[in-house]
Scaffold this motif. Structure first.
Motif, PDB file in Angstrom:
ATOM      1  N   ASP A 108     -52.687  49.854   0.028  1.00 30.24           N
ATOM      2  CA  ASP A 108     -53.145  49.811   1.420  1.00 30.24           C
ATOM      3  C   ASP A 108     -54.249  50.819   1.718  1.00 30.24           C
ATOM      4  OD1 ASP A 108     -51.313  47.831   1.956  1.00 30.24           O
ATOM      5  OD2 ASP A 108     -49.752  49.264   2.523  1.00 30.24           O
ATOM      6  N   ALA A 109     -54.542  51.681   0.769  1.00 32.89           N
ATOM      7  CA  ALA A 109     -55.556  52.708   0.993  1.00 32.89           C
ATOM      8  C   ALA A 109     -56.950  52.106   0.870  1.00 32.89           C
ATOM      9  CB  ALA A 109     -55.393  53.840  -0.005  1.00 32.89           C
ATOM     10  N   PHE A 110     -57.788  52.431   1.832  1.00 33.18           N
ATOM     11  CA  PHE A 110     -59.178  51.993   1.822  1.00 33.18           C
ATOM     12  C   PHE A 110     -60.027  53.245   1.671  1.00 33.18           C
ATOM     13  CE2 PHE A 110     -63.204  51.196   3.999  1.00 33.18           C
ATOM     14  CZ  PHE A 110     -63.620  50.057   3.324  1.00 33.18           C
ATOM     15  N   ILE A 111     -60.664  53.382   0.521  1.00 33.84           N
ATOM     16  CA  ILE A 111     -61.436  54.595   0.239  1.00 33.84           C
ATOM     17  C   ILE A 111     -62.919  54.289   0.370  1.00 33.84           C
ATOM     18  CG2 ILE A 111     -61.981  56.368  -1.475  1.00 33.84           C
ATOM     19  CD1 ILE A 111     -59.218  55.724  -2.726  1.00 33.84           C
ATOM     20  N   GLN A 112     -63.550  55.043   1.228  1.00 37.93           N
ATOM     21  CA  GLN A 112     -64.989  54.955   1.366  1.00 37.93           C
ATOM     22  C   GLN A 112     -65.493  56.366   1.575  1.00 37.93           C
ATOM     23  OE1 GLN A 112     -66.389  52.243   4.332  1.00 37.93           O
ATOM     24  NE2 GLN A 112     -68.513  52.760   3.986  1.00 37.93           N
ATOM     25  N   VAL A 113     -65.992  56.956   0.522  1.00 37.99           N
ATOM     26  CA  VAL A 113     -66.439  58.342   0.593  1.00 37.99           C
ATOM     27  C   VAL A 113     -67.807  58.396   1.262  1.00 37.99           C
ATOM     28  CG1 VAL A 113     -66.912  60.444  -0.700  1.00 37.99           C
ATOM     29  CG2 VAL A 113     -65.157  58.874  -1.505  1.00 37.99           C
ATOM     30  N   ALA A 114     -67.862  59.169   2.327  1.00 39.77           N
ATOM     31  CA  ALA A 114     -69.113  59.344   3.065  1.00 39.77           C
ATOM     32  C   ALA A 114     -69.603  60.762   2.858  1.00 39.77           C
ATOM     33  CB  ALA A 114     -68.880  59.085   4.546  1.00 39.77           C
ATOM     34  N   TYR A 115     -70.886  60.891   2.632  1.00 40.35           N
ATOM     35  CA  TYR A 115     -71.482  62.204   2.432  1.00 40.35           C
ATOM     36  C   TYR A 115     -72.551  62.428   3.496  1.00 40.35           C
ATOM     37  CZ  TYR A 115     -69.205  62.077  -2.084  1.00 40.35           C
ATOM     38  OH  TYR A 115     -68.268  62.015  -3.068  1.00 40.35           O
ATOM     39  N   PRO A 116     -72.932  63.686   3.697  1.00 39.93           N
ATOM     40  CA  PRO A 116     -73.973  63.966   4.701  1.00 39.93           C
ATOM     41  C   PRO A 116     -75.267  63.229   4.370  1.00 39.93           C
ATOM     42  CG  PRO A 116     -73.074  66.005   3.783  1.00 39.93           C
ATOM     43  CD  PRO A 116     -72.469  64.871   3.020  1.00 39.93           C
ATOM     44  N   ALA A 117     -75.967  62.821   5.422  1.00 38.38           N
ATOM     45  CA  ALA A 117     -77.227  62.104   5.233  1.00 38.38           C
ATOM     46  C   ALA A 117     -78.278  62.997   4.578  1.00 38.38           C
ATOM     47  CB  ALA A 117     -77.734  61.587   6.569  1.00 38.38           C
ATOM     48  N   ILE A 118     -78.237  64.283   4.883  1.00 40.34           N
ATOM     49  CA  ILE A 118     -79.203  65.219   4.318  1.00 40.34           C
ATOM     50  C   ILE A 118     -78.598  65.793   3.033  1.00 40.34           C
ATOM     51  CG2 ILE A 118     -80.510  67.346   4.703  1.00 40.34           C
ATOM     52  CD1 ILE A 118     -80.166  66.752   7.729  1.00 40.34           C
ATOM     53  N   ALA A 119     -79.199  65.471   1.915  1.00 39.78           N
ATOM     54  CA  ALA A 119     -78.646  65.886   0.624  1.00 39.78           C
ATOM     55  C   ALA A 119     -79.367  67.118   0.085  1.00 39.78           C
ATOM     56  CB  ALA A 119     -78.739  64.736  -0.374  1.00 39.78           C
ATOM     57  N   PRO A 138     -55.178  54.144   7.237  1.00 35.30           N
ATOM     58  CA  PRO A 138     -55.691  53.737   5.923  1.00 35.30           C
ATOM     59  C   PRO A 138     -57.201  53.836   5.768  1.00 35.30           C
ATOM     60  CG  PRO A 138     -55.160  51.808   7.218  1.00 35.30           C
ATOM     61  CD  PRO A 138     -54.684  53.014   8.003  1.00 35.30           C
ATOM     62  N   PHE A 139     -57.927  53.885   6.870  1.00 30.71           N
ATOM     63  CA  PHE A 139     -59.389  53.880   6.799  1.00 30.71           C
ATOM     64  C   PHE A 139     -60.002  55.272   6.916  1.00 30.71           C
ATOM     65  CE2 PHE A 139     -58.068  49.764   8.579  1.00 30.71           C
ATOM     66  CZ  PHE A 139     -58.469  48.961   7.514  1.00 30.71           C
ATOM     67  N   ARG A 140     -59.189  56.315   6.954  1.00 27.99           N
ATOM     68  CA  ARG A 140     -59.708  57.671   7.115  1.00 27.99           C
ATOM     69  C   ARG A 140     -59.932  58.368   5.784  1.00 27.99           C
ATOM     70  NH1 ARG A 140     -62.269  56.702  10.898  1.00 27.99           N
ATOM     71  NH2 ARG A 140     -62.812  58.854  11.113  1.00 27.99           N
ATOM     72  N   ILE A 141     -59.440  57.830   4.706  1.00 28.09           N
ATOM     73  CA  ILE A 141     -59.609  58.454   3.395  1.00 28.09           C
ATOM     74  C   ILE A 141     -61.089  58.420   3.027  1.00 28.09           C
ATOM     75  CG2 ILE A 141     -58.945  58.402   0.966  1.00 28.09           C
ATOM     76  CD1 ILE A 141     -56.539  56.606   2.007  1.00 28.09           C
ATOM     77  N   GLY A 142     -61.631  59.593   2.714  1.00 32.50           N
ATOM     78  CA  GLY A 142     -63.049  59.681   2.368  1.00 32.50           C
ATOM     79  C   GLY A 142     -63.957  59.908   3.561  1.00 32.50           C
ATOM     80  N   TYR A 143     -63.398  59.999   4.748  1.00 32.98           N
ATOM     81  CA  TYR A 143     -64.187  60.201   5.965  1.00 32.98           C
ATOM     82  C   TYR A 143     -64.668  61.644   6.040  1.00 32.98           C
ATOM     83  CZ  TYR A 143     -65.140  60.821  10.960  1.00 32.98           C
ATOM     84  OH  TYR A 143     -65.713  61.133  12.159  1.00 32.98           O
ATOM     85  N   ASP A 144     -65.969  61.827   6.256  1.00 35.58           N
ATOM     86  CA  ASP A 144     -66.525  63.170   6.423  1.00 35.58           C
ATOM     87  C   ASP A 144     -66.355  63.589   7.874  1.00 35.58           C
ATOM     88  OD1 ASP A 144     -67.892  65.561   6.432  1.00 35.58           O
ATOM     89  OD2 ASP A 144     -69.870  64.667   6.147  1.00 35.58           O
ATOM     90  N   GLN A 145     -65.514  64.578   8.096  1.00 37.20           N
ATOM     91  CA  GLN A 145     -65.214  65.038   9.456  1.00 37.20           C
ATOM     92  C   GLN A 145     -66.459  65.604  10.151  1.00 37.20           C
ATOM     93  OE1 GLN A 145     -62.033  64.923  10.865  1.00 37.20           O
ATOM     94  NE2 GLN A 145     -60.559  65.369   9.283  1.00 37.20           N
ATOM     95  N   LEU A 146     -67.434  66.067   9.372  1.00 36.78           N
ATOM     96  CA  LEU A 146     -68.652  66.616   9.981  1.00 36.78           C
ATOM     97  C   LEU A 146     -69.538  65.525  10.567  1.00 36.78           C
ATOM     98  CD1 LEU A 146     -69.751  69.451   7.512  1.00 36.78           C
ATOM     99  CD2 LEU A 146     -68.413  69.635   9.610  1.00 36.78           C
ATOM    100  N   GLY A 147     -69.227  64.258  10.283  1.00 36.60           N
ATOM    101  CA  GLY A 147     -70.004  63.149  10.816  1.00 36.60           C
ATOM    102  C   GLY A 147     -69.849  62.981  12.319  1.00 36.60           C
ATOM    103  N   ASP A 148     -68.823  63.570  12.883  1.00 37.72           N
ATOM    104  CA  ASP A 148     -68.596  63.521  14.329  1.00 37.72           C
ATOM    105  C   ASP A 148     -68.992  64.880  14.901  1.00 37.72           C
ATOM    106  OD1 ASP A 148     -67.487  63.835  16.897  1.00 37.72           O
ATOM    107  OD2 ASP A 148     -65.798  62.533  16.434  1.00 37.72           O
ATOM    108  N   PRO A 149     -69.981  64.929  15.781  1.00 36.27           N
ATOM    109  CA  PRO A 149     -70.457  66.216  16.312  1.00 36.27           C
ATOM    110  C   PRO A 149     -69.358  67.063  16.959  1.00 36.27           C
ATOM    111  CG  PRO A 149     -71.963  64.459  16.942  1.00 36.27           C
ATOM    112  CD  PRO A 149     -70.769  63.802  16.306  1.00 36.27           C
ATOM    113  N   LYS A 150     -68.401  66.428  17.631  1.00 35.98           N
ATOM    114  CA  LYS A 150     -67.330  67.185  18.284  1.00 35.98           C
ATOM    115  C   LYS A 150     -66.396  67.807  17.245  1.00 35.98           C
ATOM    116  CE  LYS A 150     -67.400  64.370  22.450  1.00 35.98           C
ATOM    117  NZ  LYS A 150     -66.643  63.388  23.247  1.00 35.98           N
ATOM    118  N   ARG A 151     -66.118  67.083  16.184  1.00 35.05           N
ATOM    119  CA  ARG A 151     -65.288  67.639  15.106  1.00 35.05           C
ATOM    120  C   ARG A 151     -66.064  68.723  14.364  1.00 35.05           C
ATOM    121  NH1 ARG A 151     -61.355  62.985  13.126  1.00 35.05           N
ATOM    122  NH2 ARG A 151     -61.685  61.526  14.804  1.00 35.05           N
TER     123      ARG A 151
END
Length: 190
Positions: A108-119, A138-151
């Motif tokens: 059930d795990a959905f992995i999508q690793v997101a990285y910062p746009a600026i490398a 299930p869709f939070r695995i691999g989510y970059d928390q820095l992608g949300d300005p408030k987080r």
């Protein structure tokens, strides 16, 4: 004249009683909210202690700790407990490998690793590696928390101060339906 005075005194008495009841309810609500926040904070401090004692805490152990705490029943306001390590540009490949290894037996795990746009070489991400309950998230695995300005603001404040911080209101992507809430961040240092 006597009727007017009695009515005015009665009105003052009713207004005072209503004001007192409102103050009492507000204090009760404030105390209840403070108790909840303290309970949530203590849960995070327990996880912080687990990672301090066991820096290589596995996904299975993380899940076991969460299951043993019975959070869905004891503290139903907690939608998720997660671990989001800091991942640098140089660590990306190894982190992606570990993430896929962690969830290899989780259909059930959905992995999508997101990285910062600026490398840039000093670019960092705080990517969700562990999250429980997985069925609700299930869709939070691999989510970059820095992608949300408030987080991002809350994460940087926690990182820089070493203290627990809370985000502004954000959208929480949980199943069966999304809800608004806040995210608590407590830093771990090795």
């Amino acid at each position: 004249m006597a009727t007017g005075v009695a009515w005015w005194e009665g009105k003052k008495l009713v207004e005072h009683e209503m004001s007192t009841q409102l103050d009492t309810r507000a204090k009760d609500a404030k105390n209840s909210l403070e108790r909840q926040i303290n309970e949530y904070t203590e849960v995070l401090r327990g996880y912080q202690a687990q990672f301090t004692v066991h820096p290589d805490l596995t996904r299975q152990t993380f899940r076991g700790v969460t299951t043993s705490l019975n959070l869905e029943h004891r503290l139903p306001g907690i939608q998720a407990i997660g671990f989001s390590p800091r991942v640098t540009l140089a660590e990306r490949s190894r982190f992606a490998f570990l993430l896929h290894k962690d969830y290899a037996n989780e259909p059930d795990a959905f992995i999508q690793v997101a990285y910062p746009a600026i490398a840039t070489p000093d670019a960092e991400a705080f990517i969700v590696r562990y999250i429980e309950p997985l069925a609700k998230n299930p869709f939070r695995i691999g989510y970059d928390q820095l992608g949300d300005p408030k987080r991002q603001v809350a994460i940087h404040r926690a990182r820089d101060t070493g203290e627990l911080t809370v985000s502004e209101r954000v959208r929480l992507f949980v199943t069966p339906g999304n809800v608004d809430g806040v995210v608590f961040f407590l830093p771990l240092y090795h």
